[in-house]
Design a protein around this motif. Sequence first.
Motif, PDB file in Angstrom:
ATOM      1  N   ASN A   1       1.127  -1.617  -0.272  1.00 24.21           N
ATOM      2  CA  ASN A   1      -0.196  -0.025  -0.464  1.00 24.21           C
ATOM      3  C   ASN A   1       0.743   0.919  -0.145  1.00 24.21           C
ATOM      4  O   ASN A   1       1.992   0.879   1.065  1.00 24.21           O
ATOM      5  N   PRO A   2       0.334   1.976  -0.656  1.00 24.12           N
ATOM      6  CA  PRO A   2       1.268   3.374  -0.812  1.00 24.12           C
ATOM      7  C   PRO A   2       1.992   4.175   0.697  1.00 24.12           C
ATOM      8  O   PRO A   2       2.977   4.445   1.153  1.00 24.12           O
ATOM      9  N   VAL A   3       0.169   3.556   1.456  1.00 26.01           N
ATOM     10  CA  VAL A   3       1.402   4.327   3.410  1.00 26.01           C
ATOM     11  C   VAL A   3       1.876   3.539   3.516  1.00 26.01           C
ATOM     12  O   VAL A   3       2.632   4.259   5.246  1.00 26.01           O
ATOM     13  N   ALA A   4       2.532   2.544   3.430  1.00 31.33           N
ATOM     14  CA  ALA A   4       3.064   1.488   3.661  1.00 31.33           C
ATOM     15  C   ALA A   4       4.505   1.613   2.985  1.00 31.33           C
ATOM     16  O   ALA A   4       5.346   0.004   4.061  1.00 31.33           O
ATOM     17  N   ASP A   5       4.501   1.801   1.845  1.00 32.76           N
ATOM     18  CA  ASP A   5       5.787   1.555   1.379  1.00 32.76           C
ATOM     19  C   ASP A   5       6.479   3.141   1.649  1.00 32.76           C
ATOM     20  O   ASP A   5       6.293   4.494   0.718  1.00 32.76           O
ATOM     21  N   PRO A   6       7.718   3.031   1.691  1.00 31.87           N
ATOM     22  CA  PRO A   6       8.741   4.386   1.611  1.00 31.87           C
ATOM     23  C   PRO A   6       8.831   5.056   0.535  1.00 31.87           C
ATOM     24  O   PRO A   6       9.719   6.032   0.471  1.00 31.87           O
ATOM     25  N   GLY A   7       9.432   3.680  -0.224  1.00 31.61           N
ATOM     26  CA  GLY A   7       9.835   3.934  -1.047  1.00 31.61           C
ATOM     27  C   GLY A   7       8.479   5.215  -2.629  1.00 31.61           C
ATOM     28  O   GLY A   7       9.335   5.706  -3.397  1.00 31.61           O
ATOM     29  N   ARG A   8       7.434   5.388  -1.849  1.00 30.05           N
ATOM     30  CA  ARG A   8       6.382   5.654  -1.853  1.00 30.05           C
ATOM     31  C   ARG A   8       5.743   6.645  -1.494  1.00 30.05           C
ATOM     32  O   ARG A   8       4.164   7.134  -1.729  1.00 30.05           O
ATOM     33  N   GLY A   9       6.841   7.320  -0.335  1.00 32.03           N
ATOM     34  CA  GLY A   9       6.445   8.582   0.289  1.00 32.03           C
ATOM     35  C   GLY A   9       6.245   7.858   1.831  1.00 32.03           C
ATOM     36  O   GLY A   9       4.981   8.699   2.239  1.00 32.03           O
ATOM     37  N   GLY A  10       5.335   6.282   1.550  1.00 31.84           N
ATOM     38  CA  GLY A  10       4.932   5.792   3.223  1.00 31.84           C
ATOM     39  C   GLY A  10       5.752   6.451   4.007  1.00 31.84           C
ATOM     40  O   GLY A  10       6.785   6.608   4.195  1.00 31.84           O
ATOM     41  N   ILE A  11       5.860   5.059   5.652  1.00 29.69           N
ATOM     42  CA  ILE A  11       5.805   5.213   6.509  1.00 29.69           C
ATOM     43  C   ILE A  11       6.803   3.513   6.793  1.00 29.69           C
ATOM     44  O   ILE A  11       5.966   2.715   5.897  1.00 29.69           O
ATOM     45  N   PRO A  12       7.540   4.030   7.702  1.00 26.97           N
ATOM     46  CA  PRO A  12       8.647   2.324   7.850  1.00 26.97           C
ATOM     47  C   PRO A  12       7.756   1.644   8.743  1.00 26.97           C
ATOM     48  O   PRO A  12       7.012   1.930   9.297  1.00 26.97           O
ATOM     49  N   ARG A  13       8.753   0.205   8.889  1.00 27.20           N
ATOM     50  CA  ARG A  13       7.935  -0.539   9.463  1.00 27.20           C
ATOM     51  C   ARG A  13       7.511  -0.044  11.024  1.00 27.20           C
ATOM     52  O   ARG A  13       6.533  -0.278  11.852  1.00 27.20           O
ATOM     53  N   PHE A  14       8.858   0.582  11.449  1.00 28.02           N
ATOM     54  CA  PHE A  14       9.094   1.196  12.962  1.00 28.02           C
ATOM     55  C   PHE A  14       7.047   2.051  13.693  1.00 28.02           C
ATOM     56  O   PHE A  14       7.106   2.384  14.508  1.00 28.02           O
ATOM     57  N   VAL A  15       7.563   3.373  12.492  1.00 26.34           N
ATOM     58  CA  VAL A  15       6.622   3.675  12.215  1.00 26.34           C
ATOM     59  C   VAL A  15       5.130   3.300  13.168  1.00 26.34           C
ATOM     60  O   VAL A  15       3.831   4.248  13.454  1.00 26.34           O
ATOM     61  N   LEU A  16       5.058   2.075  11.518  1.00 29.90           N
ATOM     62  CA  LEU A  16       3.948   1.611  11.417  1.00 29.90           C
ATOM     63  C   LEU A  16       3.654   0.664  13.398  1.00 29.90           C
ATOM     64  O   LEU A  16       2.439   0.911  14.021  1.00 29.90           O
ATOM     65  N   ILE A  17       4.907   0.044  13.721  1.00 30.76           N
ATOM     66  CA  ILE A  17       4.416  -0.826  14.945  1.00 30.76           C
ATOM     67  C   ILE A  17       4.228   0.425  15.960  1.00 30.76           C
ATOM     68  O   ILE A  17       3.005   0.141  16.947  1.00 30.76           O
ATOM     69  N   ALA A  18       5.476   1.759  15.738  1.00 28.39           N
ATOM     70  CA  ALA A  18       4.448   2.413  16.638  1.00 28.39           C
ATOM     71  C   ALA A  18       2.975   2.851  17.018  1.00 28.39           C
ATOM     72  O   ALA A  18       2.786   3.691  18.030  1.00 28.39           O
ATOM     73  N   ARG A  19       2.553   3.371  15.929  1.00 30.19           N
ATOM     74  CA  ARG A  19       1.324   4.112  15.381  1.00 30.19           C
ATOM     75  C   ARG A  19       0.149   2.610  16.067  1.00 30.19           C
ATOM     76  O   ARG A  19      -1.452   3.044  16.128  1.00 30.19           O
ATOM     77  N   LEU A  20       0.871   1.555  15.539  1.00 30.25           N
ATOM     78  CA  LEU A  20      -0.742   0.520  15.854  1.00 30.25           C
ATOM     79  C   LEU A  20      -0.285  -0.507  17.525  1.00 30.25           C
ATOM     80  O   LEU A  20       0.207  -1.108  17.852  1.00 30.25           O
ATOM     81  N   ALA A  21      -1.437   0.266  18.111  1.00 30.58           N
ATOM     82  CA  ALA A  21      -0.729  -0.143  19.621  1.00 30.58           C
ATOM     83  C   ALA A  21      -1.332  -1.609  19.795  1.00 30.58           C
ATOM     84  O   ALA A  21       0.000  -2.051  20.675  1.00 30.58           O
ATOM     85  N   LYS A  22      -1.775  -2.429  19.290  1.00 22.71           N
ATOM     86  CA  LYS A  22      -1.852  -3.742  19.800  1.00 22.71           C
ATOM     87  C   LYS A  22      -1.408  -4.639  18.661  1.00 22.71           C
ATOM     88  O   LYS A  22      -1.234  -5.839  18.343  1.00 22.71           O
TER      89      LYS A  22
END
Length: 525
Positions: free
Chosen positions: A348-369
Amino acid sequence: MQENEFRLGQRVHSAGDPWRIGTVRYLGPVQGYSGSWVGVDWDSEDAKHDGSINGVRYFQAKSERSGSFFRTHNLSSGISLIEALRLRYQGETTEEEEDEMYVLSASNKRVSIQLLGKEKIQDKLSRFEELTGASLSFLGVSSPGFSGDTGSLLPNLKELDLTGNLLSDWKDVGTICKELPMLQALNLSYNLMAPDIVELPQLKNIRILVLNHTGVNWTKVEILKTSLPAIEELHLMGNSISTIDPPASFTVQGFDSLRLLNLEDNSIADWKEIIKLSLLRSLEQLHLNKNNLSCISYPDHDMLDEQTDKPFQNLRCLLLGNNNLEDLASIDTLNLFPKLVDIRLSDNPVADPGRGGIPRFVLIARLAKVEVLNGSEVRPRERKESEIRYIRLVMSKMQGSPEDIQRLHPRFLELKSFHGIEDEKPSSGGTGPQKMASGFLSIILKCVGASIGEKPLLTKKLPGTTTVGKLKILCESFFKLKSVKLKLYLQEEGSPFPILLDDEMASLIDVGVGNESTILVDEES
């Protein structure tokens, strides 16, 4: 088979090739050719035309090259299920055929089935009663073939794979299930099922039904529902489903035992269609990979017309890979799902740093559970490091009012408090070096370029404000490289692919580099 024994709409396969399957669309003469012909629209697009020859249209094929005309003796209308069983299990089998004897699991993976050992080949038929699973995929099965007490041949059969056959009549499906009293899992993938569902009895024992690539839409699913009181897994991949259409209410009702619903590889673009599934009380897994979804929301009271339970109250796994998700608000919304711990967001664009998305560590931090992200377990250490890196990243870029920061980073204050991280205060005098030291990152540099040669790993402490471009220059010095144009990648724990760091003006903190991160040093090809 004679021409008059074929019928329009009948499923057939090429004689001698049960993998080449199509639908009869024309019966009769063809101008300029003698005799009678059968016009077939093939499932694959490797035929000759679109149903017309020399300017005369005989039928409309689904594509420009899926139609052709055959003589009747070059087509087969198939065999019965009983004949297929004898063919597969009574006759001599090759190693290739034995490799094909499998059923599909919930995740569509092949699971080998029970065979009647090679030393007992001649005894196979008399021991059909011992079979608990059978794979009859791509054998040209077009009818049940049960008569008299032949149903008692398979009293213990629990799993039956009929992928890629010629079945289309739901009445035949009902007969098969009725004659196999122990049957719990049925795979009908790549059988083009009839649009009308008639004479389908109660399939009380069916727990798993796989209808991938069968042409089944949600209207048909609602009709099937009444015949499937015990269904636990329903697979509907590749059916071009774009809407969920409950007949009498906004949300889907019933399906009291449904734990897994697979809607991958369909055409759902509006998340409101998914909200219609939110009151399925037993639903634990929802597979939505390869659709056209662009945002996610959690339903509120106004969206549901009969809210008695929490929406998606038992959903634990949500697969959203390969959609069009772009906004961080959709990511943050996933925290509202009460029990959601397994999430896929890859491609997905939001999870692909190559397309302006965010890296895995940011996803983990934003997703509490989240406990499993993109198929990889999130261990406690990775969560802690990801959250601290995320806090540092936000602090390095903090602008605007506290309200703006909370809106853009809903978990920031919570995480900052949890990890006991205080705001950096302006320093003066002798405190300067300490402040500078606190902004340093320890990173591991690993050479992977083919022409660079083997180099030992290097661990360096660098300011978090170091740019990617500056790090490339430093790597040339660290590894004594000349005339080599470098590419840098961030290797994240739990991520199968490294992230290309291609913005030379971005700082290490900006691109998600944290303490003890590994940077891969490669060369431009």
